[in-house]
Motif scaffolding. Structure first.
Motif, PDB file in Angstrom:
ATOM      1  N   ILE A  36       0.784  -1.224  -0.042  1.00 11.14           N
ATOM      2  CA  ILE A  36       0.000   0.114   0.091  1.00 11.14           C
ATOM      3  C   ILE A  36       0.897   1.277   0.074  1.00 11.14           C
ATOM      4  N   ASN A  37       1.846   1.406   0.942  1.00 11.77           N
ATOM      5  CA  ASN A  37       2.709   2.648   0.898  1.00 11.77           C
ATOM      6  C   ASN A  37       3.562   2.690  -0.129  1.00 11.77           C
ATOM      7  N   THR A  38       3.974   1.603  -0.545  1.00  5.35           N
ATOM      8  CA  THR A  38       4.848   1.691  -1.852  1.00  5.35           C
ATOM      9  C   THR A  38       4.104   2.028  -3.053  1.00  5.35           C
ATOM     10  N   TYR A  39       3.092   1.610  -3.179  1.00  2.00           N
ATOM     11  CA  TYR A  39       1.985   2.221  -4.357  1.00  2.00           C
ATOM     12  C   TYR A  39       1.725   3.841  -4.214  1.00  2.00           C
ATOM     13  N   ILE A  40       1.733   4.151  -2.895  1.00  2.39           N
ATOM     14  CA  ILE A  40       1.541   5.551  -2.653  1.00  2.39           C
ATOM     15  C   ILE A  40       2.683   6.367  -2.880  1.00  2.39           C
ATOM     16  N   GLY A  41       3.932   5.885  -2.356  1.00  2.00           N
ATOM     17  CA  GLY A  41       5.066   6.682  -2.813  1.00  2.00           C
ATOM     18  C   GLY A  41       5.344   6.766  -4.252  1.00  2.00           C
ATOM     19  N   GLY A  42       5.022   5.396  -4.972  1.00  2.00           N
ATOM     20  CA  GLY A  42       5.431   5.344  -6.459  1.00  2.00           C
ATOM     21  C   GLY A  42       4.205   6.465  -7.072  1.00  2.00           C
ATOM     22  N   SER A  43       3.343   6.595  -6.496  1.00  4.59           N
ATOM     23  CA  SER A  43       2.111   7.414  -7.263  1.00  4.59           C
ATOM     24  C   SER A  43       2.762   8.824  -7.407  1.00  4.59           C
ATOM     25  N   ALA A  44       3.479   9.187  -6.028  1.00  3.68           N
ATOM     26  CA  ALA A  44       4.142  10.456  -5.919  1.00  3.68           C
ATOM     27  C   ALA A  44       5.124  10.456  -7.016  1.00  3.68           C
ATOM     28  N   PHE A  45       5.985   9.576  -7.102  1.00  5.80           N
ATOM     29  CA  PHE A  45       6.991   9.641  -8.386  1.00  5.80           C
ATOM     30  C   PHE A  45       6.233   9.888  -9.491  1.00  5.80           C
ATOM     31  N   ASP A  46       5.140   9.161 -10.011  1.00  9.68           N
ATOM     32  CA  ASP A  46       4.481   9.231 -11.055  1.00  9.68           C
ATOM     33  C   ASP A  46       3.993  10.650 -11.358  1.00  9.68           C
ATOM     34  N   VAL A  47       3.210  11.175 -10.463  1.00  2.00           N
ATOM     35  CA  VAL A  47       2.913  12.545 -10.675  1.00  2.00           C
ATOM     36  C   VAL A  47       4.036  13.692 -11.042  1.00  2.00           C
ATOM     37  N   LEU A  48       5.238  13.249 -10.032  1.00  2.00           N
ATOM     38  CA  LEU A  48       6.310  14.340 -10.388  1.00  2.00           C
ATOM     39  C   LEU A  48       7.065  14.135 -11.632  1.00  2.00           C
TER      40      LEU A  48
END
Length: 491
Positions: free
Chosen positions: A126-138
């Protein structure tokens, strides 16, 4: 004391239940003080799921005060078993799976350890997906054509850009965990306070831009009566307790490094309930202000930051999200299962390889589906596993505090011939108590007329298993309660 610990390690080194990662900590390894434990909890509690907890409760019908009260009460309650299970970690210098050997048996301890590890793998994902989403938007903001990379091709339900971002974040986590537990401590020392500061800056900026706190704080509860509220309150409270039910078991993984009982207790009391209340409250205020600015309440901080126009603000904002997700994932969701998997085969699986196993399972679970809706997140995910972990906590607390009066034979925890070997390595009575507790806690999930039991899943499981374990183990004729005090215990 140093000589005794050295002799003990020399004696149990050849046991297949021993490796250096599971061994009792020495005096020199006990470097964690009050600040370290406060920073640890700040680092774990300031994660994005904490930020979004209140949003899920408000979506279920609560107003902001009811949501904040539910979150705070849940964390005060779960702090009790956390502190109870912290004590043996500090006293004997042992991690959770080794402590579980006292109640479940030297081999039976793998049952609660793997149950705990599977939950951690879900949270890790869950938290890896959230962190990855931040990278994705960035990356979308900085790299032209990033979102169209790979076209319509999907990888395990994710687009190619999302999958790449996910794996970049995953790789950073594996790098930190491979540097060892001391690296985790150093990372948490600065990560926790930094994220709180950045969240505070974001909150002040949105309040100023919105020229007020927004309509969310004046929104009334959707419940027309107290009875309607109670029907949602108790399942939600169970979910809030379930949020940290994992740490209530494996907290010895951290307190085994404490300089003293006083320092770890003080640090945890300062760190957990206060951070959860403050960070959840900040999430409510930020979301409320976002409704004025963007026309609708936005509970996901990644979406809010993605709307910034200043590149520097975007970079700083996403840095905070990434650090927050890294902080909680490494401390709460990688350290424990790394020890748990190591306990399965101590001679073949180290702390580092256990962390890698956690990372792989965290991918295969595809946990992003758990965040699809708030009811699924709070009722199904948090509520279900709290009914699984509550019984384990009940058994371990009863065994250590009531049955053994905090007295453990440290040597026998690492040998197959000692008092914790029970029947071929398994304490059948503990397993029976565990099955009964899980059954009572979760039966309401499949039998609607007993749904009230599942509403209180963590409480039901903890007390049913704890009481049944006491009754099964109580036998005055063998004087079970007069366990010999190990000369190697560390007061």
């Amino acid at each position: 004391m140093k000589e005794e610990m050295y002799e003990l390690k020399e004696e149990i080194t050849k046991s297949r239940l021993f490796n250096n990662d599971l061994a009792p900590t020495t005096i020199n390894e006990r470097t964690w003080n009050t600040y370290n434990y406060t920073a640890l909890w700040i680092g774990m509690a300031h994660c994005i799921p904490t930020y979004m907890l209140a949003g899920g409760l408000i979506a279920l019908g609560m107003n902001w005060l009811q949501a904040l009260f539910t979150i705070t009460l849940g964390n005060l309650i779960v702090l009790i078993p956390i502190l109870l299970n912290s004590h043996p970690g500090t006293k004997y210098g042992i991690p959770f799976p080794v402590l579980a050997r006292a109640s479940f048996g030297t081999l039976g301890a793998n049952i609660p350890a793997i149950m705990r590890a599977v939950v951690a793998c879900g949270w890790f994902g869950i938290n890896t997906y959230i962190g990855g989403s931040a990278f994705d938007v960035l990356f979308s903001a900085l790299i032209p054509g990033w979102k169209t990379l790979g076209g319509n091709f999907m990888i395990m339900g994710m687009t190619v850009p999302s999958a790449i971002s996910f794996m970049i974040f995953w790789g950073i986590e594996m790098f930190i965990i491979y540097r060892g537990i001391e690296m985790v401590k150093k990372f948490e020392n600065w990560a926790g306070p930094l994220v709180i500061f950045l969240a505070l800056v974001l909150m002040i900026w949105l309040i100023v831009k919105a020229k007020g706190f927004g309509p969310l704080l004046s929104e009334p509860s959707k419940f027309k009566s107290f009875s309607e509220f109670i029907k949602v309150f108790f399942p939600s409270l169970t979910g809030m307790i379930g949020f940290w039910a994992t740490l209530s078991l494996n907290i010895p993984d951290f307190t085994r490094f404490a300089k003293s009982q006083k320092q770890q207790i003080k640090g945890q009391i300062l760190g957990l309930p206060t951070t959860m209340a403050v960070f959840s409250g900040m999430g409510i205020i930020i979301t409320s202000a976002s409704e004025i600015i963007y026309g609708k309440p936005i509970w996901d901080p990644v979406q809010i930051i993605s709307k910034f126009s200043n590149p520097l603000a975007i970079l700083i904002g996403f840095f905070g999200v990434i650090v927050a997700s890294l902080s909680v994932n490494i401390a709460a969701n990688t350290v424990s299962p790394a020890y748990d998997f190591s306990n399965l085969l101590p001679k073949y699986i180290s702390f580092k390889s256990g962390g890698l196993i956690t990372g792989i399972i965290g991918i295969l679970i595809m946990p992003w589906r758990l965040l699809a809706d708030p009811s699924g997140y709070i009722y199904n995910w948090l509520g279900t596993y709290s009914g699984v972990l509550g019984p384990i906590a009940g058994i371990m607390i009863c065994d250590y505090w009531i049955c053994r009066r905090t007295k453990l034979n440290l040597r026998d925890l690492y040998t197959e011939e000692g008092e914790y070997f029970y029947s071929k390595g398994f304490n059948i009575k503990a397993i029976i108590a565990l099955i009964a507790g899980v059954l009572f806690a979760l039966i309401g999930k499949i039998v609607p007329m007993l749904s009230v039991l599942s509403d209180y899943a963590w409480f039901v499981g903890l007390f049913v298993s704890g009481i049944l374990y006491f009754l099964l183990m109580y036998n005055p004729s063998i004087q079970f309660y007069k366990t010999e005090i190990s000369r190697h215990s560390n007061e």
